[in-house]
Design a protein around this motif. Structure first.
Motif, mmCIF file in Angstrom:
data_model
loop_
_atom_site.group_PDB
_atom_site.id
_atom_site.type_symbol
_atom_site.label_atom_id
_atom_site.label_comp_id
_atom_site.label_asym_id
_atom_site.label_seq_id
_atom_site.Cartn_x
_atom_site.Cartn_y
_atom_site.Cartn_z
ATOM 1 N N ARG B 244 145.990 70.384 71.035
ATOM 2 C CA ARG B 244 145.415 70.850 72.306
ATOM 3 C C ARG B 244 145.891 70.020 73.262
ATOM 4 N N ALA B 245 145.915 70.761 74.650
ATOM 5 C CA ALA B 245 146.156 69.945 75.802
ATOM 6 C C ALA B 245 145.314 70.218 76.838
ATOM 7 N N ASN B 246 145.012 69.223 77.468
ATOM 8 C CA ASN B 246 144.444 69.006 78.938
ATOM 9 C C ASN B 246 143.302 67.876 78.986
ATOM 10 N N LEU B 247 142.851 67.675 80.258
ATOM 11 C CA LEU B 247 141.741 66.394 80.138
ATOM 12 C C LEU B 247 140.696 66.742 78.969
ATOM 13 N N GLY B 248 140.164 67.944 78.866
ATOM 14 C CA GLY B 248 139.076 68.269 78.200
ATOM 15 C C GLY B 248 139.238 67.736 76.558
ATOM 16 N N VAL B 249 140.491 67.286 76.088
ATOM 17 C CA VAL B 249 140.443 66.709 74.765
ATOM 18 C C VAL B 249 139.813 65.373 74.727
ATOM 19 N N VAL B 257 141.248 56.596 74.295
ATOM 20 C CA VAL B 257 142.329 55.802 74.443
ATOM 21 C C VAL B 257 143.569 56.654 75.070
ATOM 22 N N VAL B 258 144.145 56.639 76.019
ATOM 23 C CA VAL B 258 145.084 57.214 76.565
ATOM 24 C C VAL B 258 146.120 56.478 76.357
ATOM 25 N N VAL B 259 147.405 57.204 75.802
ATOM 26 C CA VAL B 259 148.755 56.264 75.961
ATOM 27 C C VAL B 259 149.337 56.928 76.747
ATOM 28 N N HIS B 260 150.363 56.158 77.801
ATOM 29 C CA HIS B 260 151.105 56.799 78.882
ATOM 30 C C HIS B 260 152.319 56.152 78.959
ATOM 31 N N GLY B 261 153.415 56.911 79.115
ATOM 32 C CA GLY B 261 154.703 56.102 79.277
ATOM 33 C C GLY B 261 155.572 56.870 78.217
ATOM 34 N N HIS B 262 156.690 56.089 77.814
ATOM 35 C CA HIS B 262 157.607 56.883 76.998
ATOM 36 C C HIS B 262 157.860 56.285 75.510
ATOM 37 N N GLN B 292 139.288 58.683 70.138
ATOM 38 C CA GLN B 292 139.929 59.935 70.689
ATOM 39 C C GLN B 292 141.439 59.315 71.185
ATOM 40 N N LEU B 293 142.367 59.595 70.784
ATOM 41 C CA LEU B 293 143.513 59.161 71.069
ATOM 42 C C LEU B 293 144.475 60.260 71.938
ATOM 43 N N ALA B 294 144.596 59.976 72.972
ATOM 44 C CA ALA B 294 145.457 61.444 73.743
ATOM 45 C C ALA B 294 146.617 60.695 74.639
ATOM 46 N N GLY B 295 147.589 61.621 74.886
ATOM 47 C CA GLY B 295 148.758 61.069 75.579
ATOM 48 C C GLY B 295 148.816 61.696 76.922
ATOM 49 N N ILE B 296 149.613 60.865 77.794
ATOM 50 C CA ILE B 296 150.244 61.469 78.904
ATOM 51 C C ILE B 296 151.587 61.127 78.921
ATOM 52 N N CYS B 297 152.615 62.228 79.605
ATOM 53 C CA CYS B 297 154.020 61.833 79.963
ATOM 54 C C CYS B 297 154.729 62.161 78.375
ATOM 55 N N ILE B 303 153.905 61.805 70.038
ATOM 56 C CA ILE B 303 152.934 61.736 69.055
ATOM 57 C C ILE B 303 152.330 63.003 68.677
ATOM 58 N N LEU B 304 152.388 63.829 69.859
ATOM 59 C CA LEU B 304 151.844 65.196 69.396
ATOM 60 C C LEU B 304 152.859 65.857 68.431
ATOM 61 N N MET B 305 154.160 65.817 68.530
ATOM 62 C CA MET B 305 154.945 66.427 67.801
ATOM 63 C C MET B 305 154.899 65.843 66.275
ATOM 64 N N ARG B 306 154.656 64.854 66.220
ATOM 65 C CA ARG B 306 154.599 64.344 64.873
ATOM 66 C C ARG B 306 153.228 64.132 64.076
ATOM 67 N N HIS B 307 152.178 64.025 64.912
ATOM 68 C CA HIS B 307 150.774 64.059 64.398
ATOM 69 C C HIS B 307 149.830 64.737 64.949
ATOM 70 N N GLY B 308 150.118 65.614 65.975
ATOM 71 C CA GLY B 308 149.226 66.714 66.677
ATOM 72 C C GLY B 308 148.304 65.990 67.305
ATOM 73 N N ILE B 309 148.432 64.727 67.828
ATOM 74 C CA ILE B 309 147.421 63.985 68.765
ATOM 75 C C ILE B 309 147.479 64.852 69.946
ATOM 76 N N PRO B 310 146.150 65.149 70.495
ATOM 77 C CA PRO B 310 146.085 66.171 71.543
ATOM 78 C C PRO B 310 146.646 65.339 72.871
ATOM 79 N N ILE B 311 147.121 66.098 74.045
ATOM 80 C CA ILE B 311 147.599 65.842 75.220
ATOM 81 C C ILE B 311 146.598 65.748 76.262
ATOM 82 N N ALA B 312 146.376 64.568 76.829
ATOM 83 C CA ALA B 312 145.591 64.560 78.134
ATOM 84 C C ALA B 312 146.061 65.277 79.253
ATOM 85 N N GLY B 313 147.326 65.128 79.603
ATOM 86 C CA GLY B 313 147.985 65.798 80.744
ATOM 87 C C GLY B 313 149.364 65.130 80.983
#
Ligand code: SF4
Ligand code: SF4
Lengths: 160, 649
Positions: B244-249, B257-262, B292-297, B303-313
């Motif tokens: 899933r993707a968006n801030l609602g995750v 915990v939002v991971v942001h960067g590259h 709840q792990l979620a990613g930005i950028c 981590i979405l591609m490999r673990h299905g961790i949702p995207i925050a934005g």
């Protein structure tokens, strides 16, 4: 500051261009009516002073320089300009420029449409340090008088 | 602002948070942009040079003032040199990220990297074979060691040709040779380009641009490609996966915990650490319903591609995620992290944790992450997040509840795995679809967000227009996130938005019309997918023959400039929204938009309107179809909508 933001804003405004990159990509002709000039190390924006007794209007043989009311902005009527460049010669400020591609002269008209609508000209709006302003002579004098008086009082008080 | 609507974002969750931020008095990127107007036209046009202190020298764009700098450099030289510095930085960013992944592989092989293992042996052996490394009788670690050392040597290579260049089709390699732009070594190409821009070195704009192209290619076919390959070896090759993707995750009662960067090295370890019993207990003791792990950028994409961790934005949602007040820790490393994050987080319980040796923020806690003690670092970070969770004021949090389904995880290896079988022949349905006229072609739509264009509007409008015209779309980066949020990566999107031919393919193969292929370094996957299309046959001999195109409809970064350059120099027509900051030079803009095509088969175009840009791509794809003598499209092209409608409130 010498950033020349007034120049680029002016050139864009008179060409009706919002996006300068796109305009250059499309080859739009743009030229500023205000010029930032170096005066012994100090950048000074120079543009038409809208002289009350405008020598350019007086010298123009084809009535290509006009104003709508006394003291109002002097503007060009491109169709009438015959390209003699006399106005360029007589302007004491060098505020009139010959524009080869359009075959007529260009000068600042203080963005008269905007000013009439009560807004600031593009150069004034663009200046990041508020170094440019539109002022009427009466207001300006009044403002300066007030400033000078306050200054004098301060000096006198400091001396007391 | 392009878009001209009265919305700042077309994404409802984002718009909600933008309004919320305004009500709370949080300053966002859009506010700072307004305060900075007007921006400097000389800078935009690329004709201000600060390369030495004889300057700053600014060339008059209106042709009446200064025609060259103190040294005599013209607008052409200056614009080309400025572009060179941007591309050098963009290439350096991707490649330094790539280097770290290769080094982690090396340390894993040496048994020095705690918690990492080699997850994708197939890809390791494939790379070993390409490098000519003998694998018989060697154990996995030894092979990994030799592969990593060989790859690392390409970063430091001083002469010869970058190894991965041999993956390009022969005709393309020949073009590069003929133009003298074949990449040498990843680091050396960046250094040489920087040298070229010193005052009084390279002055011929076209010669400078060729050096720019060489460095960009050594990013696309070097640094970025190594990042992708070695990430796949270490962390596993992605397979199609739902998420899933968006801030609602983000969840109100979880430790968010939002991971942001590259860089993926740390986030991979956070995923592992969040599953360890001791850390999970900590969260429970604090009264949280887990993590709840979620990613930005792009970390998000990895981590979405490999673990299905949702995207925050995506990029412009980084401040919005913080504005929710529900993020306990934002874990950042490198690239695209706003320094302003610190300011917003200051008034909240949110902890910004900087983890990279390469980056520090004033007033931000640094839990430096090192590969040797990766798991420990990750646990330390999650412990800090639990502490922050305890401080969180639930009343002050405002969390949008919307998020959208998506499928991600497509790679060259997995792209048609849903059909079953081995991977090479599986490009056949794709090529067949194009040759039969069901599919018009393929477009890669990638890149960032930009405050100069309504958030997500460029991506979503462009992609909808492409799929409506039977163009299959592959995406990376923040562009992928935008379209995922808009629901374009659900299989149902084919029914809703795709043209008839594309829909038939999607139904047959079981894919969405828009495929998520990863992070920004994974644009190398798109290059390799194109290589496979050429190998499969029927669509010409070179990438420039393919009916494909690229675009970055909301780009902003120097990395995007490097990407656009290597994609175009690999033969693919690429449309960008904002012009490169070189428009003050006629020679430079002409070479990029016209001259490049004769030399490389690909070139750039600049168009802010996303639908008009989509049609530039469609026209190009049609031109390529005609040149290949392909049959007419099976289904009528829908009524063209050549301009995008402004987003409504
Ligand atoms: S150049 Fe044109 S505007 Fe100036 S004096 Fe001659 S005719 Fe008049
Ligand atoms: S390199 Fe040349 S153009 Fe650039 S600042 Fe120095 S003198 Fe000016």
């Amino acid at each position: 500051m010498g950033c020349r933001a007034c120049e680029t804003a002016c050139a864009r405004a008179h060409a009706g261009v919002e996006d300068i990159e796109k305009a250059l990509l499309e080859g739009v002709h743009m030229r500023p009516r205000v010029h930032v000039v170096d005066a012994e190390g100090h950048p000074v924006p120079v543009q038409c002073q809208q002289c009350e007794n405008a020598p350019c209007m007086a010298v123009c043989p084809s009535d290509a320089l006009q104003r709508d009311e006394e003291g109002g902005p002097v503007y060009t009527v491109p169709d009438k300009c015959v390209g003699c460049k006399l106005c360029v010669m007589v302007c004491p400020f060098g505020a009139i420029t010959w524009d080869e591609p359009t075959g007529c002269v260009i000068k600042c008209d203080v963005c008269r449409d905007l000013v009439e609508a009560g807004e600031a000209p593009f150069c004034v709006a663009a200046c990041p340090t508020d170094a440019l302003a539109v002022a009427q002579p009466d207001e300006l004098s009044a403002q300066k008088r007030r400033g000078a008086a306050v200054q004098t009082v301060h000096v006198v008080q400091a001396a007391d | 602002m392009a878009g001209n609507g009265n919305r700042t974002s077309v994404d409802d969750a984002s718009q909600q948070m933008i309004d919320h931020a305004a009500a709370c008095g949080f300053e966002l990127a859009w506010d700072r942009y307004q305060a900075l107007l007007p921006q400097c036209d000389f800078g935009k046009l690329g004709i201000c040079c600060t390369n030495c202190v004889l300057g700053p020298c600014r060339i008059d764009p209106f042709g009446e003032g200064a025609e060259c700098g103190v040294c005599g450099a013209t607008a052409d030289t200056i614009a080309a040199r400025n572009l060179a510095r941007h591309v050098a930085c963009g290439a350096a960013s991707h490649s330094d990220h790539g280097r770290d992944v290769v080094r982690t592989l090396l340390e894993t092989a040496q048994g020095k990297a705690e918690g990492y293992e080699i997850k994708n042996e197939t890809k390791l052996y494939a790379l070993a074979e390409q490098f000519g490394i003998e694998t018989d009788g060697k154990d996995l670690r030894q092979v990994a060691l030799e592969v990593a050392e060989t790859a690392l040597a390409d970063f430091g290579r001083q002469e010869g040709v970058l190894r991965l260049v041999s993956r390009a089709p022969e005709p393309l390699q020949k073009k590069w040779q003929r133009m003298g732009v074949t990449p040498t070594g990843i680091d050396a190409d960046v250094v040489r380009l920087m040298h070229a821009t010193h005052m009084g070195v390279d002055n011929d704009p076209i010669h400078i641009l060729k050096q720019v192209i060489r460095t960009a290619l050594s990013d696309g076919w070097g640094g970025s490609m190594y990042a992708t390959d070695c990430s796949d070896i270490l962390f596993g090759g992605p397979e199609p996966i739902r998420s899933r993707a968006n801030l609602g995750v983000l969840r109100p009662n979880a430790v968010n915990v939002v991971v942001h960067g590259h860089e993926p090295t740390l986030s991979e370890m956070l995923v592992a650490a969040a599953q360890s019993p001791d850390i999970r207990n900590l969260a429970e003791e604090a009264g949280a319903d887990g993590f709840q792990l979620a990613g930005i950028c792009c970390t998000a994409n990895e981590i979405l591609m490999r673990h299905g961790i949702p995207i925050a934005g995506n990029f412009l949602q980084q401040e919005l995620a913080l504005a929710t007040g529900a993020v306990d820790a934002m874990v950042v490393d490198v690239q695209c992290v706003f320094p302003s994050a610190v300011k917003i987080a200051k008034d909240m319980s949110t902890r910004i944790i900087s983890t990279s040796k390469k980056a520090a923020f004033e007033g931000v806690e640094q839990i430096e992450f090192d590969e040797e003690h990766a798991l420990q670092s990750a646990k330390k970070i999650l412990t800090a997040a639990v502490e922050a969770f305890k401080q969180r004021d639930p009343a002050a949090a405002d969390l949008p509840d919307s998020s959208e389904h998506l499928v991600a995880g497509y790679t060259v290896e997995s792209i048609f795995s849903t059909l079953g079988g081995t991977y090479r022949p599986l490009f056949r349905p794709l090529n067949r679809g194009i040759m039969d006229g069901r599919l018009r072609g393929v477009a890669g739509v990638v890149g960032c967000n930009n405050v100069k264009i309504t958030h997500d509007w460029g991506h979503v409008e462009m992609v909808k227009e492409l799929i409506r015209n039977d163009v299959l779309v592959v995406q990376t980066g923040c562009s992928a996130i935008a379209c995922a949020k808009a629901g374009l990566m659900r299989p149902e999107a084919a029914d809703l938005y795709a043209g008839k031919g594309l829909k038939e393919i999607c139904d047959a193969v079981g894919i969405a019309p828009v495929l998520h292929v990863g992070s920004c370094v994974d644009n190398s996957r798109i290059l390799l997918a194109c290589v496979e299309m050429v190998k499969e046959g029927g669509l010409g001999d070179d990438l420039s023959d393919l009916p494909v195109a690229g675009a970055a409809p909301e780009w902003m970064s120097e990395k995007a400039m490097a990407i656009a350059t290597y994609v175009a120099a690999s033969g693919i027509f690429t449309v960008l929204s904002e012009p490169f900051p070189v428009m003050g030079s006629k020679a430079v803009r002409q070479y990029l938009t016209e001259g490049m095509e004769a030399d490389f088969g690909g070139m750039l175009a600049f168009e802010q309107d996303p639908v008009a840009a989509a049609h530039l791509m469609i026209d190009h794809i049609n031109k390529k179809r005609e040149a290949l003598g392909l049959t007419e499209m099976m289904y009528e092209m829908p009524e063209p909508a050549r301009k995008a409608a402004a987003p409504a409130k």
